[in-house]
Motif scaffolding. Structure first.
Motif, PDB file in Angstrom:
ATOM      1  N   GLY A   1       0.818  -1.216   0.000  1.00  0.00           N
ATOM      2  CA  GLY A   1       0.000   0.000   0.000  1.00  0.00           C
ATOM      3  C   GLY A   1       0.846   1.257   0.000  1.00  0.00           C
ATOM      4  N   ALA A   2       1.909   1.268   0.813  1.00  0.00           N
ATOM      5  CA  ALA A   2       2.804   2.426   0.876  1.00  0.00           C
ATOM      6  C   ALA A   2       3.470   2.666  -0.483  1.00  0.00           C
ATOM      7  N   LEU A   3       3.887   1.583  -1.148  1.00  0.00           N
ATOM      8  CA  LEU A   3       4.527   1.710  -2.464  1.00  0.00           C
ATOM      9  C   LEU A   3       3.542   2.235  -3.507  1.00  0.00           C
TER      10      LEU A   3
ATOM     11  N   TRP B   1     -10.572   8.844   2.667  1.00  0.00           N
ATOM     12  CA  TRP B   1      -9.937   7.971   3.671  1.00  0.00           C
ATOM     13  C   TRP B   1     -10.988   7.148   4.411  1.00  0.00           C
ATOM     14  N   ARG B   2     -12.148   7.776   4.684  1.00  0.00           N
ATOM     15  CA  ARG B   2     -13.217   7.042   5.383  1.00  0.00           C
ATOM     16  C   ARG B   2     -13.702   5.863   4.528  1.00  0.00           C
ATOM     17  N   SER B   3     -13.918   6.137   3.228  1.00  0.00           N
ATOM     18  CA  SER B   3     -14.374   5.079   2.308  1.00  0.00           C
ATOM     19  C   SER B   3     -13.362   3.941   2.228  1.00  0.00           C
ATOM     20  N   THR B   4     -12.067   4.303   2.052  1.00  0.00           N
ATOM     21  CA  THR B   4     -11.047   3.258   1.888  1.00  0.00           C
ATOM     22  C   THR B   4     -10.806   2.505   3.197  1.00  0.00           C
TER      23      THR B   4
ATOM     24  N   GLY C   1     -11.106  -1.295   3.093  1.00  0.00           N
ATOM     25  CA  GLY C   1      -9.942  -2.042   3.582  1.00  0.00           C
ATOM     26  C   GLY C   1     -10.307  -2.990   4.721  1.00  0.00           C
ATOM     27  N   GLY C   2     -11.209  -2.540   5.590  1.00  0.00           N
ATOM     28  CA  GLY C   2     -11.664  -3.383   6.700  1.00  0.00           C
ATOM     29  C   GLY C   2     -12.417  -4.606   6.209  1.00  0.00           C
TER      30      GLY C   2
ATOM     31  N   MET D   1      -4.470   3.183  -0.802  1.00  0.00           N
ATOM     32  CA  MET D   1      -5.145   3.611   0.431  1.00  0.00           C
ATOM     33  C   MET D   1      -5.872   2.446   1.104  1.00  0.00           C
ATOM     34  N   GLN D   2      -6.556   1.632   0.293  1.00  0.00           N
ATOM     35  CA  GLN D   2      -7.255   0.455   0.843  1.00  0.00           C
ATOM     36  C   GLN D   2      -6.270  -0.491   1.527  1.00  0.00           C
ATOM     37  N   MET D   3      -5.110  -0.685   0.878  1.00  0.00           N
ATOM     38  CA  MET D   3      -4.090  -1.580   1.441  1.00  0.00           C
ATOM     39  C   MET D   3      -3.489  -1.002   2.726  1.00  0.00           C
TER      40      MET D   3
END
Length: 304
Positions: A56-58, A76-79, A83-84, A195-197
């Motif tokens: 995710g960072a990459l 960010w809230r959506s991802t 992601g959860g 962002m999801q990762m």
């Protein structure tokens, strides 16, 4: 002349398409076995968490470097929600369950995701009732799952509870996928995936911390095979296959892209047998045939 130039320009795209399909077919099919090798000596939640945080960072850094706009709070809230659902529950539960269930069996249970999609769309606000062919596909899928797990046979059958956990994980993946269709997300697909990762990876690390995996893991005893499998999951499973999948969703018809759902389990069952001495029984083969048939029917006849 211009027509000739256009045709020439399209040729690499067709090769790219073949390469991208090969990536999501073979690489995603092989990740189930890579997980088995990784969690032989690495803790399941921390392994999955570190995998997605790194990838995710990459991806996030790459997308921002390429000019993607900074995400807003709502993005960010959506991802975080996606992601959860996709990574903490969808992937984390599968990784945990693969301690008790063969990789090929795990992959077959994950194929129930299209059944969940149909059921959730039917139960949701829209009340999208499936047509008779899709209902037949769902019925075949349920029979396939019962053949695979056989809950009535206590001795010698596949572990029931871990199998149930994988089935629920497939439901979480389906829910996350449906939510992502309407959620406010950044325009950059690579940024969104990153962002999801990042969110899913952080949640998985938290789960591993709560489960006490930092204390119970002998980090010096982690095998070379587990580290190599971890590296394979980061580079191939997350970066290459996810990027290929994101690209295909933009250049290929959805029905074509979703074919990975019925190719992956076949690859996973074969690799588990070839490389990890996982047993292929008549029960597994019958369940594979039923589940793959169900997914083909549902995928080709659904509106989503």
């Amino acid at each position: 002349m211009s027509h000739h130039t256009t045709a020439a320009a399209e040729t690499p795209a067709s090769w790219l398409k073949i390469a991208a399909f090969a990536a999501i077919y073979i690489i995603w099919g092989s990740t189930y076995l890579a997980i088995v090798f990784a969690i032989e000596t690495l803790p399941p939640f921390l392994m999955a968490g570190l995998r997605f945080l790194l990838a995710g960072a990459l991806l996030y850094t790459f997308a921002r470097f390429k000019g993607a706009q900074a995400p807003s709070k709502i993005h960010w809230r959506s991802t975080f929600i996606i992601g959860g659902l996709l990574l903490l529950v969808g992937n984390g539960a599968v990784v945990w369950a693969e301690q008790y269930v063969a990789s090929g069996i795990a992959a077959l249970l994950v194929t129930t995701e299209p059944l969940w999609i149909v059921a959730l769309q039917w139960a949701g606000k829209e009340k999208t009732k499936p047509n008779k062919i899709v209902l037949l596909g769902m019925l075949i899928g349920i029979v396939g799952m019962l053949v695979l797990v056989n809950p009535w046979e206590a001795a010698g059958s596949i572990e029931l509870w871990p199998s149930l956990v994988i089935f629920i994980a497939a439901g979480a993946w389906a829910l996350g996928s449906l939510y992502s269709n309407s959620a406010p997300l950044p325009s950059s697909q690579v940024l969104t995936t990153g962002m999801q990762m990042l969110c899913g990876g952080a949640l998985l690390l938290l789960a591993g911390t709560v489960a006490g995996e930092w204390q119970t893991t002998q980090w010096s005893a982690v095998s070379q095979q587990s580290w190599l499998a971890f590296g394979y999951l980061v580079v191939f499973g997350s970066l290459i296959a996810f990027t290929a999948y994101s690209w295909l969703t933009r250049v290929a018809p959805p029905a074509q892209v979703s074919t990975y759902a019925y190719v992956n389990p076949v690859i996973a069952v074969f690799l588990g047998w070839a490389l990890a001495n996982e047993e292929i029984t008549l029960q597994t083969l019958a369940a594979t045939a039923l589940l793959v048939t169900a997914v083909v029917i549902i995928t080709l006849n659904s509106k989503h």
